[in-house]
Design an enzyme around this catalytic site. Sequence first.
Site, PDB file in Angstrom:
ATOM      1  N   ARG A  74      56.633  28.628  37.019  1.00  0.00           N
ATOM      2  CA  ARG A  74      56.883  27.182  36.960  1.00  0.00           C
ATOM      3  C   ARG A  74      58.351  26.991  36.605  1.00  0.00           C
ATOM      4  O   ARG A  74      58.851  27.555  35.636  1.00  0.00           O
ATOM      5  CB  ARG A  74      55.986  26.527  35.919  1.00  0.00           C
ATOM      6  CG  ARG A  74      56.147  25.015  35.829  1.00  0.00           C
ATOM      7  CD  ARG A  74      55.090  24.440  34.903  1.00  0.00           C
ATOM      8  NE  ARG A  74      55.201  23.009  34.710  1.00  0.00           N
ATOM      9  CZ  ARG A  74      55.674  22.426  33.617  1.00  0.00           C
ATOM     10  NH1 ARG A  74      56.102  23.172  32.612  1.00  0.00           N
ATOM     11  NH2 ARG A  74      55.727  21.117  33.514  1.00  0.00           N
ATOM     12  N   ASN A 150      56.703  16.297  34.031  1.00  0.00           N
ATOM     13  CA  ASN A 150      56.226  16.989  32.842  1.00  0.00           C
ATOM     14  C   ASN A 150      55.838  15.997  31.747  1.00  0.00           C
ATOM     15  O   ASN A 150      56.587  15.067  31.442  1.00  0.00           O
ATOM     16  CB  ASN A 150      57.325  17.911  32.303  1.00  0.00           C
ATOM     17  CG  ASN A 150      56.883  18.664  31.067  1.00  0.00           C
ATOM     18  OD1 ASN A 150      56.042  19.556  31.147  1.00  0.00           O
ATOM     19  ND2 ASN A 150      57.443  18.319  29.923  1.00  0.00           N
ATOM     20  N   GLU A 151      54.663  16.180  31.169  1.00  0.00           N
ATOM     21  CA  GLU A 151      54.190  15.404  30.007  1.00  0.00           C
ATOM     22  C   GLU A 151      54.690  13.960  30.056  1.00  0.00           C
ATOM     23  O   GLU A 151      55.472  13.522  29.210  1.00  0.00           O
ATOM     24  CB  GLU A 151      54.626  16.107  28.725  1.00  0.00           C
ATOM     25  CG  GLU A 151      54.029  17.501  28.644  1.00  0.00           C
ATOM     26  CD  GLU A 151      54.488  18.303  27.428  1.00  0.00           C
ATOM     27  OE1 GLU A 151      55.338  17.787  26.680  1.00  0.00           O
ATOM     28  OE2 GLU A 151      53.995  19.423  27.240  1.00  0.00           O
ATOM     29  N   HIS A 218      48.036  20.905  28.621  1.00  0.00           N
ATOM     30  CA  HIS A 218      48.877  21.775  27.786  1.00  0.00           C
ATOM     31  C   HIS A 218      48.141  22.030  26.471  1.00  0.00           C
ATOM     32  O   HIS A 218      47.783  21.091  25.765  1.00  0.00           O
ATOM     33  CB  HIS A 218      50.224  21.114  27.525  1.00  0.00           C
ATOM     34  CG  HIS A 218      51.020  20.856  28.761  1.00  0.00           C
ATOM     35  ND1 HIS A 218      52.299  20.341  28.741  1.00  0.00           N
ATOM     36  CD2 HIS A 218      50.724  21.043  30.070  1.00  0.00           C
ATOM     37  CE1 HIS A 218      52.757  20.230  29.973  1.00  0.00           C
ATOM     38  NE2 HIS A 218      51.813  20.645  30.792  1.00  0.00           N
ATOM     39  N   TYR A 220      48.176  23.379  22.846  1.00  0.00           N
ATOM     40  CA  TYR A 220      48.882  23.815  21.648  1.00  0.00           C
ATOM     41  C   TYR A 220      47.988  23.587  20.439  1.00  0.00           C
ATOM     42  O   TYR A 220      46.826  23.958  20.441  1.00  0.00           O
ATOM     43  CB  TYR A 220      50.242  23.099  21.533  1.00  0.00           C
ATOM     44  CG  TYR A 220      51.232  23.571  22.560  1.00  0.00           C
ATOM     45  CD1 TYR A 220      51.872  24.806  22.419  1.00  0.00           C
ATOM     46  CD2 TYR A 220      51.533  22.799  23.685  1.00  0.00           C
ATOM     47  CE1 TYR A 220      52.771  25.262  23.363  1.00  0.00           C
ATOM     48  CE2 TYR A 220      52.433  23.250  24.634  1.00  0.00           C
ATOM     49  CZ  TYR A 220      53.052  24.474  24.477  1.00  0.00           C
ATOM     50  OH  TYR A 220      53.946  24.927  25.413  1.00  0.00           O
ATOM     51  N   GLU A 247      50.375  24.913  30.280  1.00  0.00           N
ATOM     52  CA  GLU A 247      51.253  25.422  29.231  1.00  0.00           C
ATOM     53  C   GLU A 247      50.419  25.724  27.996  1.00  0.00           C
ATOM     54  O   GLU A 247      49.504  24.986  27.654  1.00  0.00           O
ATOM     55  CB  GLU A 247      52.320  24.376  28.893  1.00  0.00           C
ATOM     56  CG  GLU A 247      53.366  24.838  27.916  1.00  0.00           C
ATOM     57  CD  GLU A 247      54.455  23.813  27.689  1.00  0.00           C
ATOM     58  OE1 GLU A 247      54.886  23.659  26.529  1.00  0.00           O
ATOM     59  OE2 GLU A 247      54.848  23.138  28.669  1.00  0.00           O
ATOM     60  N   TRP A 276      53.909  29.413  27.958  1.00  0.00           N
ATOM     61  CA  TRP A 276      55.222  28.851  27.654  1.00  0.00           C
ATOM     62  C   TRP A 276      55.942  29.779  26.700  1.00  0.00           C
ATOM     63  O   TRP A 276      55.392  30.077  25.646  1.00  0.00           O
ATOM     64  CB  TRP A 276      55.067  27.470  27.004  1.00  0.00           C
ATOM     65  CG  TRP A 276      56.404  26.835  26.817  1.00  0.00           C
ATOM     66  CD1 TRP A 276      57.168  26.833  25.686  1.00  0.00           C
ATOM     67  CD2 TRP A 276      57.155  26.161  27.799  1.00  0.00           C
ATOM     68  NE1 TRP A 276      58.350  26.194  25.914  1.00  0.00           N
ATOM     69  CE2 TRP A 276      58.368  25.763  27.217  1.00  0.00           C
ATOM     70  CE3 TRP A 276      56.924  25.844  29.153  1.00  0.00           C
ATOM     71  CZ2 TRP A 276      59.351  25.058  27.910  1.00  0.00           C
ATOM     72  CZ3 TRP A 276      57.894  25.149  29.842  1.00  0.00           C
ATOM     73  CH2 TRP A 276      59.091  24.763  29.219  1.00  0.00           C
TER      74      TRP A 276
END
Length: 532
Positions: A74, A150-151, A218, A220, A247, A276
């Site tokens: 990416r 992105n986001e 994503h 996290y 991610e 990531w």
Amino acid sequence: MTTRLFALLALVGAVLLVPQSAAAAVGLRVSGTRVLEANGSAFVMRGTSHAHTWYPSETSSFAGVKSLGANTVRVVLSGGRWTANSASDVANVVSLCKQNRLICVLENHDTTGYGEQSGAYTLDQAVTYWIGLQSVLTGQENHMVINIGNEPVGNNAVTPGWTQATSAAITRMRGAGFQHLLMVDAPNWGQDWQGVMRDNASTVFNADPQKNTVFSIHMYGVYDTAAEISAYLDAFQTAGLPLVIGEFGHLHSDGDPDEDTIMAQAQSRGIGYLGWSWSGNGGGVEYLDQVTSFNAANLTSWGQRLFNGANGIRATAREATIYGGSSDTTPPSAPGGLAASGVTASGVGLSWSASSDDVGVVGYDVLRAGASGAFAVVGSSGSTSFGDAGLSANTTYRYQVRARDAAGNVSAVSNTVTVTTTGGGGGGGCTAVATVQSRWGNGYVVQPVTVTNTGGSAINGWTVTFTLPAGHTITGSWNAAVSVSGQTVTARNLSYNGTIAPNATAGFGFQAARPGGDTSVPSGYTCQGGTS
């Protein structure tokens, strides 16, 4: 991630998420929950993100990413929030991906944290950037995915909201003539902790006239338990919508993501993942670098885990067939231990042990048949359980399960479980559910036949009856007194297992012989509870 951390990441040039995707009908595309190549081969993304827009001279990273086994990279781009990546630069990026036999996910980072982070662009501005690059992207649909932004929303409410803005961006991309697989990121800095993408994904998917959009989550600190990870992945598989883990990391300031479960679940379900990130992180998250100083020979502990660990990239990535990678033709192993529970007049719960596969199991098909007749698929599951509802009372059903992998291969079926629903005058306060444990050419074993007290008081004695197929004979039994009249078998409790408390169970088993080549099994199990 938190707003403050994302601001730091953006300002210092830290690399953010790596989504995954596939181009439309002319190239990479989605089919149900899967990403396919143009030739119909399944493609499961395994790779990382490279912060090209902040480190444009680090072009050796493409070869480095490939050398560690990845099939996807990416690439972070900017249309003006940072130094814009020109059409010629992006064309070179695509060329580098192709030279190194990588699928290229191009990502516009300008939208990161819109509504919460100063300077962030809208998704509409991101589409304008993609249209400006269209001349160098058209014709590359087999080799790349466009991650629109992105986001694209932080934690603050924005107008239009994520659903409307993302739908409009997709519609505008298609109106401009893009045929690529599109990838869209979740709000809440990609983590979707409010469930906006999860709950509105079907609306966004249907806004794409080509139905060729993949969703990117994503993971996290929000995803620090196995239950949270599985529940989110389950939601998309139940909805039949494509998802990638665009991610994730092994550590984070907002919590400790469960990277082991993330990778294991992605592998077992055939879902793509992108860790990531390659190198160049700053702002306090330098620990997310996978290699030191963009050197593939200097793996960090996170890089070792991602590339070389269990369910890691080197062990699970398969090169795209467009580059000569082989198409997977090996089916998963057959599920085992199929069992039924919670039988009622209208439903039953099924569970089984997981299958294994070299690419990844994406789901299970549940097959059902009547007491006789052919099996047909009645549902699917992304986990090892399934609830079948809407059945008829006092009716016998047979069940099997099979697994599907990311390449579309189908396993052999599991063992067969026979279930007779309650009600209709045939239950007598108990049910009997049979499992065919093993079978061979001229015989089989049924064990256990589980007798469950479905009433509110104890059963003092039980009787189970069922029908043998023509030509079958009972050759042995245990934990029940068994008698046969014609093809009707009657099994009664013994002295030690006749009393069953409410919701408790007892069981018995038997062995039978059958004519060679006959694959039928007993059916019509009914139970009567009373006095022994």
